[in-house]
Design an enzyme around this catalytic site. Structure first.
Site, PDB file in Angstrom:
ATOM      1  CD  GLU A   1      -2.791  -1.183   2.112  1.00  0.00           C
ATOM      2  OE1 GLU A   1      -3.935  -1.783   1.763  1.00  0.00           O
ATOM      3  OE2 GLU A   1      -3.041  -0.760   3.007  1.00  0.00           O
TER       4      GLU A   1
ATOM      5  CB  CYS B   1       2.857   7.229   3.492  1.00  0.00           C
ATOM      6  SG  CYS B   1       3.382   6.154   4.718  1.00  0.00           S
TER       7      CYS B   1
ATOM      8  CB  CYS C   1       6.552  -5.441   8.895  1.00  0.00           C
ATOM      9  SG  CYS C   1       7.822  -4.489   9.868  1.00  0.00           S
TER      10      CYS C   1
ATOM     11  CB  CYS D   1       5.527  -3.013  16.488  1.00  0.00           C
ATOM     12  SG  CYS D   1       7.473  -2.660  15.778  1.00  0.00           S
TER      13      CYS D   1
ATOM     14  CB  CYS E   1       2.110  -2.182  13.844  1.00  0.00           C
ATOM     15  SG  CYS E   1       2.503  -1.655  12.167  1.00  0.00           S
TER      16      CYS E   1
ATOM     17  N   GLY F   1       6.640  -2.079   6.254  1.00  0.00           N
ATOM     18  CA  GLY F   1       7.999  -2.643   6.440  1.00  0.00           C
ATOM     19  C   GLY F   1       8.821  -1.977   7.050  1.00  0.00           C
TER      20      GLY F   1
ATOM     21  CB  SER G   1       9.951   6.121   9.609  1.00  0.00           C
ATOM     22  OG  SER G   1       9.429   5.611  11.029  1.00  0.00           O
TER      23      SER G   1
ATOM     24  CG  LEU H   1      11.441   6.320  22.011  1.00  0.00           C
ATOM     25  CD1 LEU H   1      12.817   5.646  21.838  1.00  0.00           C
ATOM     26  CD2 LEU H   1      11.894   8.045  22.323  1.00  0.00           C
TER      27      LEU H   1
ATOM     28  CG  ASN I   1      -4.306   5.906  13.382  1.00  0.00           C
ATOM     29  OD1 ASN I   1      -5.226   6.786  13.582  1.00  0.00           O
ATOM     30  ND2 ASN I   1      -3.175   6.085  13.021  1.00  0.00           N
TER      31      ASN I   1
ATOM     32  CB  CYS J   1       0.446   6.082  11.661  1.00  0.00           C
ATOM     33  SG  CYS J   1       0.949   7.726  11.201  1.00  0.00           S
TER      34      CYS J   1
HETATM   35  N1  SAH Z   1       9.126   0.281  10.321  1.00  0.00           N
HETATM   36  C1  SAH Z   1       9.119   1.510  10.386  1.00  0.00           C
HETATM   37  C2  SAH Z   1       8.334   2.186   9.210  1.00  0.00           C
HETATM   38  C3  SAH Z   1       6.992   2.094   9.654  1.00  0.00           C
HETATM   39  S1  SAH Z   1       6.403   3.746  10.065  1.00  0.00           S
HETATM   40  C4  SAH Z   1       9.051   2.173  11.575  1.00  0.00           C
HETATM   41  O1  SAH Z   1       8.765   1.480  12.671  1.00  0.00           O
HETATM   42  O2  SAH Z   1       9.346   3.264  11.737  1.00  0.00           O
HETATM   43  C5  SAH Z   1       4.930   3.482  10.774  1.00  0.00           C
HETATM   44  C6  SAH Z   1       4.775   4.523  11.850  1.00  0.00           C
HETATM   45  O3  SAH Z   1       3.349   4.168  12.593  1.00  0.00           O
HETATM   46  C7  SAH Z   1       5.977   3.947  13.058  1.00  0.00           C
HETATM   47  O4  SAH Z   1       6.094   4.763  13.970  1.00  0.00           O
HETATM   48  C8  SAH Z   1       4.878   2.871  13.858  1.00  0.00           C
HETATM   49  O5  SAH Z   1       5.182   2.576  15.041  1.00  0.00           O
HETATM   50  C9  SAH Z   1       3.529   3.871  13.767  1.00  0.00           C
HETATM   51  N2  SAH Z   1       2.375   2.859  14.143  1.00  0.00           N
HETATM   52  C10 SAH Z   1       2.189   1.710  13.947  1.00  0.00           C
HETATM   53  N3  SAH Z   1       0.876   1.010  14.350  1.00  0.00           N
HETATM   54  C11 SAH Z   1       0.284   2.333  14.602  1.00  0.00           C
HETATM   55  C12 SAH Z   1      -1.082   2.429  15.022  1.00  0.00           C
HETATM   56  N4  SAH Z   1      -1.625   1.401  15.301  1.00  0.00           N
HETATM   57  N5  SAH Z   1      -1.362   3.801  15.282  1.00  0.00           N
HETATM   58  C13 SAH Z   1      -0.594   4.785  15.190  1.00  0.00           C
HETATM   59  N6  SAH Z   1       0.634   4.530  14.759  1.00  0.00           N
HETATM   60  C14 SAH Z   1       1.309   3.341  14.504  1.00  0.00           C
END
Ligand code: SAH
Length: 352
Positions: free
Chosen positions: A79, A92, A99, A103, A106, A152, A184, A207, A283, A326
């Site tokens: 996407e 984006c 991935c 996490c 996510c 990813g 990122s 972070l 989200n 996100c």
């Molecule tokens: N793998 C990379 C690129 C993904 S960026 C990274 O971790 O930075 C996507 C961003 O959205 C990251 O900061 C991730 O932690 C955040 N994210 C993931 N799930 C989310 C959610 N459900 N709500 C808000 N932010 C989220």
């Protein structure tokens, strides 16, 4: 490409010419590249391909955000999201199909991991999005900023991502300044150091917690590269450029990482590092136990940071009605980690 042209007995400037056809003139057939000799055009037709991901679906949010689901030749889907604002248009981009980081909050993690994208599949998203947006009449330069914040972990696909970044910066293709291209990462420390030397675009670090105990629970990669190591790499990244700062992303999870005490710990952790904190309202992801922090809690958290002199913003949620926000990006990816029940993971929500 220069190596390629040398290998077929051509001059290296042919690479510049082809780049310009593709990126500046949007020409995608070798036979239309009229400053190449006829013989070369024919030989390219037999030996090279110009391929782009295919749009499987397009969705438009009520706030103008557009999400494309793109199909790759092997059946994976990724996407790409366009976020228009008054002064800029941010694209984006995804770097992997799925991935591997897992996490906990996510949606992409839920899909499992299939494979790295190639350089062509990464830069192809930018080319395609610009083409579609221009065709829709959304400006001559609709994409002013690019963020590698899609599906990813870009630093786990380093060898394909760096050439794609270079193309984003190169005048022969998109010619963006490195302030307008942001990568990122969840914190792959050795690759942060490599990127600093190879292609120092703007860096955002996910972070999400001010201490190792909590961060390891949310972002398992933290076990391998704990916070102190990550902070050192961040300092090194901006060391030689006094105008730069690292963006820290912090997803606000109700009752998990959003207390005022945790805000104070975050202030202590960042110390005097040139930093900007982006608070991301969580989200919703179907099936996960998290909730977004209350507005008042987010405001209080932001207040602690601001009072301590740390630049801090709450990211406006965009495109959540089409699952484009996100952490909501999923494609139908072949899950090689078999984290879920089946091998082909179909999103429960959004386009299918
Ligand atoms: N793998 C990379 C690129 C993904 S960026 C990274 O971790 O930075 C996507 C961003 O959205 C990251 O900061 C991730 O932690 C955040 N994210 C993931 N799930 C989310 C959610 N459900 N709500 C808000 N932010 C989220």
């Amino acid at each position: 490409m220069q190596d390629y042209f040398t290998s077929i007995g051509e001059k290296t400037f042919r690479a510049d010419q082809v780049l310009q056809w593709v990126y500046h003139h949007r020409v995608t057939r070798f036979k239309d590249m009229t400053n190449l000799s006829k013989v070369l055009r024919e030989s390219l037709d037999g030996t090279a391909v110009l391929e782009f991901p295919e749009v499987a679906a397009e969705q438009r949010s009520s706030d103008g955000t557009i999400k494309w689901q793109l199909s790759l030749p092997d059946g994976n889907q990724i996407e790409t999201v366009f976020i228009p604002e008054s002064e800029r248009g941010t694209l984006c981009v995804s770097s992997q199909a799925g991935c591997a980081l897992n996490c906990k909050f996510c949606a992409t993690a839920q899909q499992g991991f299939s494979r790295n994208l190639s350089t062509s599949e990464i830069i192809g998203q930018v080319w395609l999005a610009r083409q579609i947006l221009q065709d829709k009449g959304l400006g001559v330069r609709p994409v002013t900023n690019i963020v590698l914040m899609g599906m990813g972990e870009p630093l786990l696909n380093y060898d394909a991502v760096v050439p794609a970044l270079r193309l984003m910066l190169d005048d022969r293709s998109f010619g963006l300044s490195r302030r307008r291209v942001t990568l990122s990462t969840a914190g792959v420390v050795p690759a942060i150091d490599r990127l600093r030397l190879d292609c120092p675009v703007s860096l955002a670090v996910s972070l999400h917690a001010p201490d190792d105990e909590l961060r390891t629970r949310l972002v398992p990669l933290n076990k391998k590269y704990p916070i102190a190591m990550l902070m050192d790499a961040c300092r090194r990244y901006i060391d030689d450029d006094p105008r730069r700062r690292i963006t820290f992303e912090y997803t606000m999870l109700d009752g998990v990482n959003d207390s005022s005490d945790q805000a104070v710990s975050l202030v202590r952790l960042l110390g005097d590092m040139p930093a900007k904190v982006n608070l991301i309202p969580y989200n919703h992801v179907e099936g996960l136990p998290f909730r977004c922090s209350h507005d008042a809690q987010i405001a209080a958290f932001q207040d602690v940071l601001a009072t301590a002199g740390i630049l801090c913003m709450t990211r406006k949620t965009r495109g959540s009605d089409i699952s484009a926000a996100c952490g909501q990006l999923v494609g139908n990816v072949m899950d090689r980690l078999r984290r879920g029940a089946g091998q082909l993971r179909v999103p429960s929500k959004g386009i299918s």
